[in-house]
Design a protein around this motif. Structure first.
Motif, mmCIF file in Angstrom:
data_model
loop_
_atom_site.group_PDB
_atom_site.id
_atom_site.type_symbol
_atom_site.label_atom_id
_atom_site.label_comp_id
_atom_site.label_asym_id
_atom_site.label_seq_id
_atom_site.Cartn_x
_atom_site.Cartn_y
_atom_site.Cartn_z
ATOM 1 N N THR A 166 73.753 -39.437 -44.623
ATOM 2 C CA THR A 166 72.540 -40.207 -44.311
ATOM 3 C C THR A 166 71.952 -40.837 -45.565
ATOM 4 O OG1 THR A 166 72.075 -38.676 -42.487
ATOM 5 C CG2 THR A 166 70.268 -40.074 -43.259
ATOM 6 N N ALA A 167 71.921 -40.084 -46.650
ATOM 7 C CA ALA A 167 71.400 -40.632 -47.909
ATOM 8 C C ALA A 167 72.290 -41.755 -48.422
ATOM 9 C CB ALA A 167 71.291 -39.513 -48.945
ATOM 10 N N ARG B 266 73.481 -34.682 -44.305
ATOM 11 C CA ARG B 266 72.373 -35.240 -45.071
ATOM 12 C C ARG B 266 72.879 -36.122 -46.210
ATOM 13 N NH1 ARG B 266 67.986 -30.870 -46.327
ATOM 14 N NH2 ARG B 266 68.042 -30.913 -44.049
ATOM 15 N N TYR C 39 71.590 -44.930 -46.482
ATOM 16 C CA TYR C 39 70.324 -45.558 -46.864
ATOM 17 C C TYR C 39 70.468 -46.289 -48.195
ATOM 18 C CZ TYR C 39 65.367 -46.016 -47.992
ATOM 19 O OH TYR C 39 64.133 -46.518 -48.318
ATOM 20 N N LEU D 10 63.592 -37.035 -45.896
ATOM 21 C CA LEU D 10 64.988 -36.704 -45.645
ATOM 22 C C LEU D 10 65.310 -35.273 -46.067
ATOM 23 C CD1 LEU D 10 67.881 -37.559 -44.847
ATOM 24 C CD2 LEU D 10 68.187 -38.344 -47.214
ATOM 25 N N TYR E 293 60.574 -41.818 -48.907
ATOM 26 C CA TYR E 293 61.527 -41.557 -47.834
ATOM 27 C C TYR E 293 62.368 -40.327 -48.142
ATOM 28 C CZ TYR E 293 65.994 -41.950 -45.377
ATOM 29 O OH TYR E 293 67.134 -41.685 -44.656
ATOM 30 N N TRP E 294 62.637 -40.088 -49.416
ATOM 31 C CA TRP E 294 63.487 -38.956 -49.794
ATOM 32 C C TRP E 294 62.791 -37.627 -49.545
ATOM 33 C CZ3 TRP E 294 68.029 -40.718 -49.872
ATOM 34 C CH2 TRP E 294 68.311 -41.985 -50.391
#
Length: 434
Positions: free
Chosen positions: A111-112, A108, A115, A249, A245-246
Motif C-alpha cells: 500500500t505504501a 502495508r 501511494y 497508514l 497520511y503515513w
C-alpha cells in the motif's frame, strides 16, 4: 559556548541528509530518474519514520533495540563502511525481510509503495524497490547512531517521543514562510536591476532602500556570496513537509504533550554546567559547552544523553560515510565526544579551600571487614566438611584399624609401666635381704 542544531536528533532530518550521497545508486537500483528518486526518498523516509514511531508506540524501546537494531541484516550491513555495488546487493537481499518486520506485514508495504508510485508517477514495483531498500539503510544508520551514543532502552523511548515535533506542521510552516520571501527578494532584485539600468544613481538607491524596508529580513539578504551558498546548502538539506497520511497508514497516534524537563537537571548547578546560567556567561572555562540552539516549534530538554546524541550525529554526518566509493582498508574510528562539551560534573569551578568540606576516613568494625568474613566462612566450611567426613567414615566402619592400633599402643604402655613397677620392687627388696 558551542550551539548545535536541534535537528541533529531528528530521525527524519538525519536520514534525509545522510542518504543524499547515494541518490544516484538508489536511482540505478530502482531504475528511476534522479528527480523521481529525490521525491521517492522523501516520501519513503516519511513512511519509514512513521512506521518506526508506530512500532515504538506498540512495543517500546527494548523491542526497537532487540528486534530491529540488532537484526542479522542490520549487523551484516554494519560491516560495510561505504556504499557501492557490493553493499547494494546486500541491501537488496535483505530488503523484504526488514520491510515486513518494520511495517508489520507485506500488505502495508505494498500500500505504501502504491501511494509513493502515484506521487512520483511511476510503477509500484519500482517504488517498492526504493522503499524496502531504504528500510534496511535507515535501520542500519539509526542502529549505528544509537550504538555510538550508548543509548539504553529508556533513552531510546525518550528519543522516539521527541520525534513527532520534528514532523509537525508548525515546524514546516516556519520553513515554508522563508522560501517564498527569498524567492520574492530575488525577483525584486532582478526587476530593480533592469529598471535601474535606465535610471540614475539616486533612483537606484531609493529603490534598493524600499526593497530592504519591505522585506524586513536582514538575516536573509546577504551580500557575501559565501554566506549565500552556505544558506542555500542548508535550505536544500531541509526535508520537505511531512505528509500525515503515513500516520493513518501505520496506525500511529501522535501525542500533543511537550517533553517534560527533568527537574533534577533543572537545578542551578546543572544550568551553570551547560552554560545557561547568567553567572557563567563570562567564564572562560566553559566556552566550549554544548547546548541546543533555538528553533521554532521545537522543545528539547538539555540532557546529557541528548546532547551527546546530537554531537555524535553531527560528527557522523560530517564524515559523509554513505558516499559511493570502494570499501576502505581500515574502518573509520568511533566518534568520541568530549565530556566537557556536555556538562561534565568535573567542569564546575573549583571551590576555595575555606568552602571545601573535609572528608574523614570512615572506619568499619572488624565484623564488617569483608576479608575477615571470607576467612571465617572458609574455615567454618572446611571444618564442617572435615567433621562430616569423619562421622561418615566412622558410621560406615571404615576406622577399625585405627582403633586396633590405639588399643595396641595402650597395651604396650601398660606393659612398660608393669615392667618398670616390677624393677622398682626388686630394687627395694635387695637391701632388706642383706
Amino acid at each position: 559556548m558551542t550551539t548545535i542544531s536541534p535537528t541533529r536528533v531528528s530521525m527524519y532530518d538525519f536520514l534525509y541528509q545522510d542518504i543524499q550521497p547515494m541518490v544516484s545508486l538508489l536511482a540505478d537500483a530502482a531504475q528511476l530518474s534522479l528527480p523521481q528518486t529525490h521525491l521517492a526518498i522523501s516520501h519513503s523516509l516519511q513512511a519509514i519514520v512513521s512506521a518506526l514511531l508506530a512500532y515504538q508506540q506498540h512495543y517500546q524501546g527494548q523491542a526497537i533495540s532487540k528486534k530491529l537494531f540488532t537484526r542479522s541484516a542490520v549487523k551484516e550491513l554494519r560491516k560495510y563502511n561505504s556504499m557501492n555495488f557490493v553493499t547494494t546487493n546486500a541491501i537488496l537481499y535483505h530488503r523484504h525481510d526488514v520491510a515486513d518486520a518494520l511495517f508489520g506485514n507485506s500488505a502495508r508495504v505494498i500500500t505504501a509503495s502504491e501511494y509513493i508510485a502515484q506521487q512520483i508517477k511511476t510503477t509500484a514495483p519500482q517504488a517498492q524497490i526504493l522503499l524496502t531498500s531504504l528500510c534496511v539503510i535507515a535501520l542500519r544508520e539509526l542502529a549505528i547512531l544509537a550504538d555510538y551514543s550508548q543509548l539504553d532502552y529508556e533513552e531510546i523511548d525518550n528519543w522516539f517521543v521527541l520525534q513527532p515535533q520534528f514532523l509537525s506542521a508548525e515546524r514546516f510552516a516556519h520553513t515554508d514562510s522563508v522560501i517564498p520571501i527569498m524567492l520574492s527578494i530575488d525577483a525584486k532584485a532582478t526587476n530593480t536591476e533592469s529598471i535601474n539600468a535606465d535610471k540614475n544613481t539616486n533612483s537606484k538607491t531609493d529603490i534598493n532602500n524600499n526593497i530592504s524596508e519591505s522585506t524586513m529580513l536582514p538575516e536573509v539578504v546577504t551580500t557575501n556570496p559565501a554566506e549565500a551558498s552556505v544558506h542555500a546548502t542548508v535550505m536544500d538539506l531541509t526535508p520537505p513537509p511531512f505528509d500525515r497520511y503515513w500516520y493513518e497508514l501505520n496506525k500511529f497516534t501522535p501525542k500533543s504533550t511537550l517533553p517534560i524537563q527533568d527537574m533534577q537537571q533543572a537545578t542551578s548547578n546543572y544550568l551553570k554546567a551547560i552554560g545557561r546560567s547568567p553567572e557563567n556567561m563570562q567564564s572562560g572555562s566553559h566556552n566550549d559547552m554544548l547546548v541546543f540552539s533555538q528553533m521554532p516549534a521545537i522543545y528539547l530538554p538539555h540532557q546529557r544523553w541528548l546532547l551527546q546524541l546530537a554531537k555524535i550525529s553531527d560528527i557522523y554526518l560530517s564524515r559523509n560515510r554513505l558516499r559511493i566509493t570502494s570499501e576502505p582498508i581500515n574502518p573509520p574510528t568511533r566518534p568520541l565526544v568530549n565530556l566537557r562539551s556536555i556538562g561534565n560534573k568535573n567542569d564546575n569551578p573549583s571551590k576555595p579551600a575555606s568552602e571545601t568540606t573535609i572528608k574523614h576516613d570512615t572506619t568499619y568494625p572488624i565484623w564488617k571487614n569483608p576479608i575477615i568474613l571470607i576467612i571465617i566462612v572458609v574455615l567454618g566450611t572446611l571444618s564442617a566438611l572435615a567433621t562430616l567426613k569423619y562421622q561418615t567414615k566412622k558410621s560406615n566402619g571404615v576406622l577399625p584399624a585405627t582403633e586396633a592400633v590405639i588399643e595396641q599402643d595402650l597395651a604396650q604402655e601398660r606393659a612398660r609401666r608393669e615392667a618398670a613397677a616390677a624393677n622398682d620392687t626388686d630394687k627395694q627388696e635387695k637391701p632388706t635381704t642383706n
